[in-house]
Design a protein around this motif. Structure first.
Motif, PDB file in Angstrom:
ATOM      1  N   THR A 260       9.604  15.947  -0.096  1.00 45.80           N
ATOM      2  CA  THR A 260       8.550  16.855  -0.517  1.00 45.80           C
ATOM      3  C   THR A 260       7.207  16.279  -0.105  1.00 45.80           C
ATOM      4  N   GLY A 261       6.442  17.072   0.505  1.00 37.13           N
ATOM      5  CA  GLY A 261       5.041  16.720   0.736  1.00 37.13           C
ATOM      6  C   GLY A 261       4.824  15.633   1.755  1.00 37.13           C
ATOM      7  N   GLY A 262       5.825  15.335   2.546  1.00 33.76           N
ATOM      8  CA  GLY A 262       5.590  14.369   3.604  1.00 33.76           C
ATOM      9  C   GLY A 262       4.779  15.010   4.692  1.00 33.76           C
ATOM     10  N   TYR A 263       3.664  14.470   5.014  1.00 35.89           N
ATOM     11  CA  TYR A 263       2.882  15.140   6.041  1.00 35.89           C
ATOM     12  C   TYR A 263       2.065  14.139   6.834  1.00 35.89           C
ATOM     13  N   VAL A 264       1.760  14.555   8.017  1.00 31.53           N
ATOM     14  CA  VAL A 264       0.942  13.732   8.906  1.00 31.53           C
ATOM     15  C   VAL A 264      -0.049  14.650   9.577  1.00 31.53           C
ATOM     16  N   GLU A 265      -1.273  14.269   9.498  1.00 34.09           N
ATOM     17  CA  GLU A 265      -2.259  14.982  10.320  1.00 34.09           C
ATOM     18  C   GLU A 265      -2.852  13.964  11.248  1.00 34.09           C
ATOM     19  N   ALA A 266      -2.281  13.833  12.397  1.00 35.39           N
ATOM     20  CA  ALA A 266      -2.745  12.784  13.296  1.00 35.39           C
ATOM     21  C   ALA A 266      -3.752  13.354  14.262  1.00 35.39           C
ATOM     22  N   GLY A 267      -4.800  12.612  14.498  1.00 26.20           N
ATOM     23  CA  GLY A 267      -5.731  12.953  15.571  1.00 26.20           C
ATOM     24  C   GLY A 267      -5.085  12.481  16.857  1.00 26.20           C
ATOM     25  N   ASN A 268      -5.835  12.249  17.864  1.00 26.56           N
ATOM     26  CA  ASN A 268      -5.196  11.786  19.087  1.00 26.56           C
ATOM     27  C   ASN A 268      -5.100  10.272  19.092  1.00 26.56           C
ATOM     28  N   PHE A 269      -4.507   9.738  18.068  1.00 23.73           N
ATOM     29  CA  PHE A 269      -4.304   8.295  18.036  1.00 23.73           C
ATOM     30  C   PHE A 269      -3.222   7.961  19.021  1.00 23.73           C
ATOM     31  N   CYS A 270      -3.474   6.871  19.744  1.00 24.86           N
ATOM     32  CA  CYS A 270      -2.647   6.626  20.920  1.00 24.86           C
ATOM     33  C   CYS A 270      -1.259   6.134  20.592  1.00 24.86           C
ATOM     34  N   CYS A 271      -1.122   5.351  19.515  1.00 25.73           N
ATOM     35  CA  CYS A 271       0.045   4.481  19.461  1.00 25.73           C
ATOM     36  C   CYS A 271       0.856   4.700  18.202  1.00 25.73           C
ATOM     37  N   PRO A 272       1.859   5.538  18.249  1.00 26.00           N
ATOM     38  CA  PRO A 272       2.673   5.785  17.064  1.00 26.00           C
ATOM     39  C   PRO A 272       3.439   4.543  16.606  1.00 26.00           C
ATOM     40  N   ASP A 273       3.791   3.683  17.526  1.00 29.33           N
ATOM     41  CA  ASP A 273       4.528   2.471  17.128  1.00 29.33           C
ATOM     42  C   ASP A 273       3.743   1.681  16.116  1.00 29.33           C
ATOM     43  N   TYR A 274       2.450   1.618  16.364  1.00 30.21           N
ATOM     44  CA  TYR A 274       1.600   0.837  15.478  1.00 30.21           C
ATOM     45  C   TYR A 274       1.635   1.417  14.075  1.00 30.21           C
ATOM     46  N   LEU A 275       1.612   2.744  13.989  1.00 34.00           N
ATOM     47  CA  LEU A 275       1.619   3.375  12.674  1.00 34.00           C
ATOM     48  C   LEU A 275       2.936   3.094  11.964  1.00 34.00           C
ATOM     49  N   GLY A 276       4.022   3.117  12.730  1.00 28.58           N
ATOM     50  CA  GLY A 276       5.310   2.801  12.128  1.00 28.58           C
ATOM     51  C   GLY A 276       5.294   1.413  11.524  1.00 28.58           C
ATOM     52  N   THR A 277       4.793   0.455  12.278  1.00 29.39           N
ATOM     53  CA  THR A 277       4.689  -0.910  11.776  1.00 29.39           C
ATOM     54  C   THR A 277       3.846  -0.947  10.514  1.00 29.39           C
ATOM     55  N   MET A 278       2.713  -0.224  10.586  1.00 28.45           N
ATOM     56  CA  MET A 278       1.786  -0.248   9.446  1.00 28.45           C
ATOM     57  C   MET A 278       2.466   0.287   8.198  1.00 28.45           C
ATOM     58  N   VAL A 279       3.141   1.422   8.334  1.00 26.02           N
ATOM     59  CA  VAL A 279       3.759   2.039   7.161  1.00 26.02           C
ATOM     60  C   VAL A 279       4.850   1.139   6.602  1.00 26.02           C
ATOM     61  N   SER A 280       5.645   0.541   7.466  1.00 21.48           N
ATOM     62  CA  SER A 280       6.726  -0.280   6.933  1.00 21.48           C
ATOM     63  C   SER A 280       6.167  -1.529   6.268  1.00 21.48           C
ATOM     64  N   MET A 281       5.099  -2.095   6.840  1.00 27.54           N
ATOM     65  CA  MET A 281       4.537  -3.290   6.211  1.00 27.54           C
ATOM     66  C   MET A 281       3.950  -2.974   4.852  1.00 27.54           C
ATOM     67  N   ILE A 282       3.329  -1.795   4.749  1.00 22.53           N
ATOM     68  CA  ILE A 282       2.732  -1.449   3.461  1.00 22.53           C
ATOM     69  C   ILE A 282       3.816  -1.099   2.450  1.00 22.53           C
ATOM     70  N   SER A 283       4.850  -0.410   2.902  1.00 19.10           N
ATOM     71  CA  SER A 283       5.889  -0.029   1.928  1.00 19.10           C
ATOM     72  C   SER A 283       6.603  -1.245   1.349  1.00 19.10           C
ATOM     73  N   GLN A 284       6.662  -2.330   2.112  1.00 18.18           N
ATOM     74  CA  GLN A 284       7.314  -3.535   1.581  1.00 18.18           C
ATOM     75  C   GLN A 284       6.566  -4.081   0.377  1.00 18.18           C
ATOM     76  N   ASN A 285       5.249  -3.886   0.366  1.00 23.30           N
ATOM     77  CA  ASN A 285       4.455  -4.432  -0.728  1.00 23.30           C
ATOM     78  C   ASN A 285       4.209  -3.407  -1.833  1.00 23.30           C
ATOM     79  N   TRP A 286       4.861  -2.296  -1.758  1.00 27.30           N
ATOM     80  CA  TRP A 286       4.546  -1.197  -2.669  1.00 27.30           C
ATOM     81  C   TRP A 286       5.647  -1.016  -3.690  1.00 27.30           C
ATOM     82  N   ASN A 287       5.252  -1.096  -4.927  1.00 29.67           N
ATOM     83  CA  ASN A 287       6.224  -0.825  -5.982  1.00 29.67           C
ATOM     84  C   ASN A 287       6.191   0.661  -6.265  1.00 29.67           C
TER      85      ASN A 287
END
Lengths: 267, 256
Positions: A169-196
């Motif tokens: 539910t409610g998963g959404y992305v509004e991406a501008g023309n950011f070049c590098c999706p890989d980077y975002l994947g890394t970012m999200v996984s790193m943040i989710s590891q620290n998220w309770n």
């Protein structure tokens, strides 16, 4: 031979002084202007006061992380092949020439010849619509509307990437023309590891932060509170605990990347 | 030599004064753009700066010269109309040398004097108007002397104004050359980087456009002041024609 007028004219034709002085003044003024331009504080000469940070992304962190398919095409939520029953095709018929009428009995007349009865021209060629079409054999595979359930529900793709996310539910992305999706994947996984994620209430906190060029997370702020301090703090804690991300990719031109990240809690 | 020194100084001020741009930030202010630009762009800017400085020097000088000439011409005309003897007028000529009318008067007076002196058996040092009723041999000669003087005066007033016209017509082209060169370099960079995003294209083009701006910066004052100064010269020429006719009339009335 010297005319008296010539002497006076020659005397008048000499250029009076003053030109050199004015040239000196002008050069001096130009140098002063250029030096002032060069030496004035950097803040004065930018006509565009400060580049506003670009709001590039809205990313939601929701549900459990799904399967990681970094760099590969996700197979879920794609149309799959479906067997469609073939509509019955009428077999095309050859056009038959009209039946030849039985000639009437006539008294043979030696000179008269019977007039031709039929005015229909003889058919020598089948019409185009009746050109030999081989009927299909078997069934035909076509794109259907059914979805293959692979266990992974719809992910939030960053321009072709899934990061998964259960609940859906409610998963959404509004991406501008950011070049590098890989980077975002890394970012999200790193943040989710620290998220309770499992707090005692459900809610959604929208956080805003900036990633500096060297990867530091700065300017963390709650953009839209969930209404519960605990949830906001947990989201903030996740960002502070993550602290350092990999440096921004070189292909991204700006000095920082501003991210809006939504943390969804579901009890 | 002196101007050469100034060029070097200007160049130093341009190149050395700019702080190095921050590595990560893409700044768009003029100085850092200039500091980052290529050698061709820098030399184009330097040439334009020199053109601008020289033309402003000429503008200031000519404005100053014309203002002085106008003021002194007014005084001279007042003195000329008030006095009854040419010798009186001749004595103030030294102090009003900036006026073009003084040149005319001196030439005509010399011609007049030489004619009268020849006629009077050349008594040395005697003023022209003293003999009882001196007559001129030829008024045409006086007219010719006035014409010669006015040609010289107009040439003196117009001197160097042509440089402004040159500046006005070529500095935009020099600036355009710098821009075209810069854009060529920018396209090369795009090709090398392999991406045509705005972040790659824009700084190079902004840098290139500075040259055009500098060309216009040099050309616009030159155009304006060229027209302004040419108008002034025309007014001076009219005043000189008027004065020579006036002088001829006086000479004809008094010496024939």
């Amino acid at each position: 031979m010297q005319e008296p007028v010539s002497a006076i004219i020659a005397e008048r034709a000499r250029e009076p002084d003053g030109m050199r002085r004015m040239l000196g003044v002008s050069f001096g003024a130009h140098i002063v202007v250029v030096a002032a331009l060069a030496l004035m504080p950097a803040g004065w000469r930018t006509w565009q006061a400060r580049a506003l940070p670009r709001d590039v992304l809205f990313i939601s962190l929701g549900g459990t992380p799904g399967p990681r398919s970094t760099g590969m095409t996700p197979i879920d939520a794609r149309p799959i092949q479906q067997v469609v029953s073939e509509p019955e095709l009428k077999k095309p018929q050859w056009i038959q020439p009209p039946a030849v009428a039985t000639p009437e009995m006539t008294v043979p007349a030696p000179k008269a010849r019977p007039a031709p009865r039929s005015t229909t021209p003889p058919v020598t060629k089948a019409p185009d619509t009746a050109r030999g079409r081989t009927p299909t054999k078997g069934t035909e595979a076509r794109g259907g509307t059914a979805r293959a359930e692979t266990g992974a529900t719809r992910g939030t793709g960053f321009g072709g990437l899934t990061t998964g996310g259960g609940g859906g539910t409610g998963g959404y992305v509004e991406a501008g023309n950011f070049c590098c999706p890989d980077y975002l994947g890394t970012m999200v996984s790193m943040i989710s590891q620290n998220w309770n994620q499992f707090q005692q209430v459900a809610g959604e906190t929208l956080m805003k932060f900036a990633i500096q060029r060297d990867g530091r997370i700065t300017n963390i702020e709650v953009e839209r509170s969930s209404g519960y301090v605990a949830l906001d703090l947990a989201a903030e804690r996740a960002l502070i605990a993550t602290g350092q991300l990999p440096a921004l990719p070189a292909a991204y031109p700006d000095a920082q990347l501003v991210v809006h990240l939504s943390f969804q809690y579901k009890r | 030599m002196r101007t050469l020194g100034l060029y070097a100084l200007a160049y130093l001020a341009q190149a050395g004064g700019a702080p190095p741009p921050a590595p990560a930030e893409v700044t768009t202010d003029i100085v850092s753009l200039v500091a980052r630009s290529s050698l061709v762009a820098k030399s184009v800017l330097l040439i334009l700066l020199v053109f601008s400085a020289v033309s402003w020097g000429i503008i200031l000088y000519k404005l100053w010269q014309y203002r002085r000439a106008e003021r002194q011409s007014r005084t001279f005309i007042a003195v000329f109309r008030r006095s009854s003897k040419f010798s009186e007028v001749q004595s103030v000529c030294k102090s009003l040398a900036a006026s073009p009318l003084v040149g005319l008067f001196q030439a005509a007076y010399a011609e007049l004097n030489s004619q009268l002196r020849q006629q009077a058996g050349a008594p040395a040092g005697r003023p022209a108007a003293v003999p009882a009723r001196p007559t001129l041999k030829s008024l045409d000669a006086v007219d010719r002397a006035l014409l010669r003087a006015s040609t010289v005066e107009v040439a003196r007033l117009e001197h160097r104004v042509m440089f402004l016209a040159t500046t006005a017509s070529i500095t935009p082209f020099i600036g355009l050359f710098g821009t075209v060169w810069g854009i060529m370099a920018a396209f090369e960079n795009i090709g090398a980087a392999g991406s045509s995003s705005l972040g790659v294209v824009a700084p190079g083009i902004a840098e290139a456009l500075i040259a055009t701006a500098a060309g216009l910066f040099a050309a616009i004052p030159a155009v304006y002041f060229y027209n302004h100064l040419t108008g002034h010269v025309k007014r001076f020429a009219a005043a000189m024609d008027d004065f020579s006719l006036e002088f001829l009339n006086l000479a004809e009335r008094n010496f024939t």
